[in-house]
Design a protein around this motif. Structure first.
Motif, PDB file in Angstrom:
ATOM      1  N   VAL A 390       0.836  -1.196   0.000  1.00 28.50           N
ATOM      2  CA  VAL A 390       0.000   0.000   0.000  1.00 28.50           C
ATOM      3  C   VAL A 390       0.874   1.249   0.000  1.00 28.50           C
ATOM      4  O   VAL A 390       2.064   1.201   0.321  1.00 28.50           O
ATOM      5  CB  VAL A 390      -0.948   0.041   1.220  1.00 28.50           C
ATOM      6  N   GLY A 391       0.277   2.361  -0.381  1.00 28.43           N
ATOM      7  CA  GLY A 391       0.907   3.667  -0.258  1.00 28.43           C
ATOM      8  C   GLY A 391       0.122   4.532   0.692  1.00 28.43           C
ATOM      9  O   GLY A 391      -1.033   4.237   1.021  1.00 28.43           O
ATOM     10  N   GLN A 392       0.742   5.619   1.128  1.00 29.45           N
ATOM     11  CA  GLN A 392       0.103   6.498   2.113  1.00 29.45           C
ATOM     12  C   GLN A 392      -0.266   7.830   1.482  1.00 29.45           C
ATOM     13  O   GLN A 392       0.509   8.405   0.717  1.00 29.45           O
ATOM     14  CB  GLN A 392       1.046   6.737   3.292  1.00 29.45           C
ATOM     15  N   GLY A 434     -11.248  15.393   9.927  1.00 32.79           N
ATOM     16  CA  GLY A 434     -10.250  16.270  10.505  1.00 32.79           C
ATOM     17  C   GLY A 434      -9.042  16.469   9.602  1.00 32.79           C
ATOM     18  O   GLY A 434      -8.828  15.754   8.618  1.00 32.79           O
ATOM     19  N   ALA A 435      -8.242  17.497   9.967  1.00 28.32           N
ATOM     20  CA  ALA A 435      -7.038  17.809   9.206  1.00 28.32           C
ATOM     21  C   ALA A 435      -6.013  16.690   9.332  1.00 28.32           C
ATOM     22  O   ALA A 435      -6.015  15.918  10.292  1.00 28.32           O
ATOM     23  CB  ALA A 435      -6.453  19.129   9.702  1.00 28.32           C
ATOM     24  N   ASP A 436      -5.125  16.607   8.358  1.00 25.82           N
ATOM     25  CA  ASP A 436      -4.045  15.610   8.340  1.00 25.82           C
ATOM     26  C   ASP A 436      -4.573  14.191   8.415  1.00 25.82           C
ATOM     27  O   ASP A 436      -3.986  13.331   9.082  1.00 25.82           O
ATOM     28  CB  ASP A 436      -3.047  15.873   9.477  1.00 25.82           C
ATOM     29  N   SER A 437      -5.697  13.933   7.756  1.00 31.13           N
ATOM     30  CA  SER A 437      -6.251  12.570   7.730  1.00 31.13           C
ATOM     31  C   SER A 437      -5.339  11.683   6.881  1.00 31.13           C
ATOM     32  O   SER A 437      -5.005  12.013   5.746  1.00 31.13           O
ATOM     33  CB  SER A 437      -7.665  12.573   7.154  1.00 31.13           C
ATOM     34  N   LYS A 438      -4.987  10.536   7.462  1.00 31.45           N
ATOM     35  CA  LYS A 438      -4.034   9.639   6.807  1.00 31.45           C
ATOM     36  C   LYS A 438      -4.743   8.387   6.311  1.00 31.45           C
ATOM     37  O   LYS A 438      -5.517   7.779   7.043  1.00 31.45           O
ATOM     38  CB  LYS A 438      -2.908   9.267   7.778  1.00 31.45           C
ATOM     39  N   PHE A 439      -4.438   7.994   5.075  1.00 30.46           N
ATOM     40  CA  PHE A 439      -5.026   6.800   4.482  1.00 30.46           C
ATOM     41  C   PHE A 439      -3.922   5.908   3.912  1.00 30.46           C
ATOM     42  O   PHE A 439      -2.992   6.400   3.256  1.00 30.46           O
ATOM     43  CB  PHE A 439      -5.992   7.170   3.346  1.00 30.46           C
ATOM     44  N   TRP A 440      -4.045   4.594   4.179  1.00 28.25           N
ATOM     45  CA  TRP A 440      -3.198   3.594   3.526  1.00 28.25           C
ATOM     46  C   TRP A 440      -4.052   2.947   2.438  1.00 28.25           C
ATOM     47  O   TRP A 440      -5.099   2.377   2.728  1.00 28.25           O
ATOM     48  CB  TRP A 440      -2.718   2.548   4.519  1.00 28.25           C
ATOM     49  N   LEU A 441      -3.585   3.022   1.173  1.00 31.40           N
ATOM     50  CA  LEU A 441      -4.411   2.604   0.044  1.00 31.40           C
ATOM     51  C   LEU A 441      -3.634   1.700  -0.901  1.00 31.40           C
ATOM     52  O   LEU A 441      -2.449   1.941  -1.179  1.00 31.40           O
ATOM     53  CB  LEU A 441      -4.889   3.834  -0.734  1.00 31.40           C
ATOM     54  N   PRO A 442      -4.288   0.660  -1.450  1.00 38.32           N
ATOM     55  CA  PRO A 442      -3.656  -0.170  -2.473  1.00 38.32           C
ATOM     56  C   PRO A 442      -3.443   0.644  -3.747  1.00 38.32           C
ATOM     57  O   PRO A 442      -4.137   1.643  -3.971  1.00 38.32           O
ATOM     58  CB  PRO A 442      -4.674  -1.291  -2.691  1.00 38.32           C
ATOM     59  N   PRO A 443      -2.516   0.231  -4.604  1.00 43.43           N
ATOM     60  CA  PRO A 443      -2.290   0.959  -5.851  1.00 43.43           C
ATOM     61  C   PRO A 443      -3.575   1.067  -6.678  1.00 43.43           C
ATOM     62  O   PRO A 443      -4.221   0.061  -6.964  1.00 43.43           O
ATOM     63  CB  PRO A 443      -1.233   0.114  -6.568  1.00 43.43           C
TER      64      PRO A 443
END
Length: 554
Positions: A390-392, A434-443
């Motif tokens: 995954v990428g971030q 909220g701000a700076d929401s982080k997601f790990w996502l497949p290509p």
């Protein structure tokens, strides 16, 4: 399980036995399942931290404790009636509560006052001692008054207590719900992040107990009993036949045996090497290490010494989860084990002892998963690095390009697939607030649907494995602050009329003051009065990145 999970679980267990009274009372735990629980703390959604902590506690709560589980906001997005007692108070409910928390969705509003009232009524608080534990990351959003409810339940209940955990609330927000606990003799515990959560729990359980009346003079000591053998029961346990005895991390559960051979009353639970004395009789002894266990029936006769051997037929799995090839071990990974006869969940770098056989290991980081099947022989240790691939992407919204960041907890980010289905809709992947929401996502190719009040923007982006993206969403919006003295409600309309001479309604709010983020453009603000014929309209222009204040009056 990762270090944080262990410490939180231990603190929660102590808390359950002291502050919240799990061991002594009927208790209903209420979990906030509103959409804001997708907001992140140190890169992890609050809902995952809450699920993990609750699951850890329940694994160690005695089976005869009567626990119930209630949630709100888990079935509908905009309903104040979405409150459900999922697991009624009953003994042995731990697994049912864990399963319910793990499977529920986090969608809706925060009717916490109504939820506490319903929990109190389910516990028959006017007849019996009752405790409600509320875990919430938000304030009341359905018009309830938690302070007044606390006073009401305290005055009409036999012995009612509400304990409140404010998870991720500010100090000012915490004051608005702490009264619910204060007014019932309970505790309000504020936890703004993982470290604060741990410290708050430790501080609570370590607080000295209230002073009590002096203890009466002890009774004379009874005459000593006749000497017995130092130990008459000295069991040992091994991972596999011929293996070395396990002396650390294992547990012994000893029960009296019922006439039909089933488990009866619990006698004791011991850890590590066990040397004990058991009265003559029939017992069921369970040897356990992590997820592996085995039991034997044992008959104790006077004057005899018993040294039974227990064989777990288990092995050890060590899983190192990685977001992408070459990345560090991920502390945010969820690691699920499905082994013969059961399953378990850990987080981060993981070591688990499980029954031998075919193991299905699934690692999840954000929206990405990878599954691998492992054959594990008794006594074997298998160590694997599993790469999810995954990428971030870290998302933030800005009022204008190069302008101020919208630092507002109400900002909603929904990640959807860029490719539309045949009906024109897109698959939803992840949510956060909220701000700076982080997601790990497949290509893949994605669209970030960003919502702040009346402003909704779609921002396309693409992710590759190993990426670390900073996605900036430009709202092209400003803030409109409306004052309409004496108004029953305020409505914002488009300035342009359609072919039938009507304007499209863009937003509506009850009351005489309203502030909303809204796309730049021309609008008409309508002040609605309770008396017909007294409505008033006022045109307004909103500029991107600017605040516009208007007063609609006679």
């Amino acid at each position: 399980m990762a270090g944080f999970a262990r410490s939180v679980a231990a603190a929660f267990l102590l808390l359950s036995m002291t502050t919240f009274g799990f061991a002594a009372n009927k208790v209903i735990v209420i979990l906030d399942a509103s959409g804001s629980m997708w907001a992140q703390i140190d890169g992890r959604p609050k809902l995952e931290i809450a699920r993990e902590s609750l699951r850890s506690v329940l694994q160690s709560v005695p089976a005869d404790d009567e626990l119930g589980f209630m949630a709100y906001g888990h079935r509908e997005k905009g309903s104040c009636e979405d409150i459900q007692l999922i697991v009624p108070p009953q003994a042995g409910s731990a697994s049912a509560i864990s399963a319910a928390a793990d499977s529920m969705k986090f969608l809706g509003k925060t009717p916490l006052t109504s939820a506490v009232r319903q929990a109190a009524e389910a516990l028959k608080y006017t007849e019996d001692k009752a405790t409600v534990v509320l875990i919430t990351d938000g304030l009341e959003t359905c018009g309830g008054d938690p302070c007044a409810l606390g006073k009401e339940l305290e005055s009409s209940g036999v012995d009612f207590t509400a304990d409140v955990v404010g998870f991720g609330l500010t100090a000012d927000e915490g004051k608005q719900i702490a009264c619910l606990a204060d007014n019932t003799g309970g505790k309000y515990i504020q936890a703004s992040d993982e470290k604060a959560l741990r410290e708050a729990l430790v501080e609570t359980v370590a607080a000295p107990a209230p002073e009590s009346a002096p203890a009466p003079e002890p009774a004379p000591a009874p005459a000593p009993e006749p000497a017995r053998p130092v130990f008459n029961f000295q069991p040992s346990v091994v991972m596999a036949e011929g293996g070395e005895p396990i002396t650390d991390g294992n547990a012994w559960e000893i029960y009296k045996a019922n006439p039909d051979g089933s488990r009866g009353e619990s006698v004791t639970t011991e850890y590590g090497t066990y040397n004990g004395n058991l009265d003559p009789g029939d017992y069921i002894v369970v040897a356990r290490d992590d997820e592996a266990k085995v039991e034997q029936k044992v008959k104790i006769e006077a004057g005899q010494i018993y040294k039974p051997l227990f064989t777990l037929n288990a092995g050890t799995l060590i899983i190192h989860p990685h977001a992408s090839q070459g990345a560090e071990i991920s502390s945010e990974a969820r690691v699920d084990f499905a082994y013969p006869g059961g399953s378990t969940t850990h987080y981060g770098d993981t070591q688990a002892i499980v029954p031998a056989g075919e193991q299905k290991v699934t690692v999840q980081i954000g929206a990405g998963t990878v599954t691998q099947t492992v054959q594990l022989a008794p006594g074997q240790t298998v160590e694997k690095d599993l790469v999810v691939g995954v990428g971030q992407a870290v998302l933030n919204a800005y009022y204008t390009s190069g302008g101020d960041k919208a630092d507002n907890s109400a900002i909603g980010f929904e990640i959807v697939k860029a490719k539309k289905k045949i009906d024109g809709s897109r698959d939803s992947v992840e949510h956060s607030y909220g701000a700076d929401s982080k997601f790990w996502l497949p290509p893949d190719d994605y669209v970030a649907v960003t919502t702040l009040d009346l402003a909704v923007v779609e921002q396309p982006f693409s992710v590759k494995a190993g990426d670390s993206l900073d996605v900036k969403v430009v709202l092209d919006a400003g803030v409109l602050a409306i004052s309409a003295p004496g108004a029953y409600s305020i409505e914002v309309l488009s300035s342009k009329k359609d072919i039938e001479g009507k304007r499209k309604s863009l937003g509506f709010n009850y009351g005489d003051n309203w502030q909303q983020t809204i796309p730049a453009g021309d609008y008409v603000v309508v002040r609605h009065m309770s008396d017909e014929g007294h409505d008033k309209e006022m045109p307004v222009t909103v500029k991107a990145g600017e605040r516009t204040e208007i007063t609609v009056a006679e």
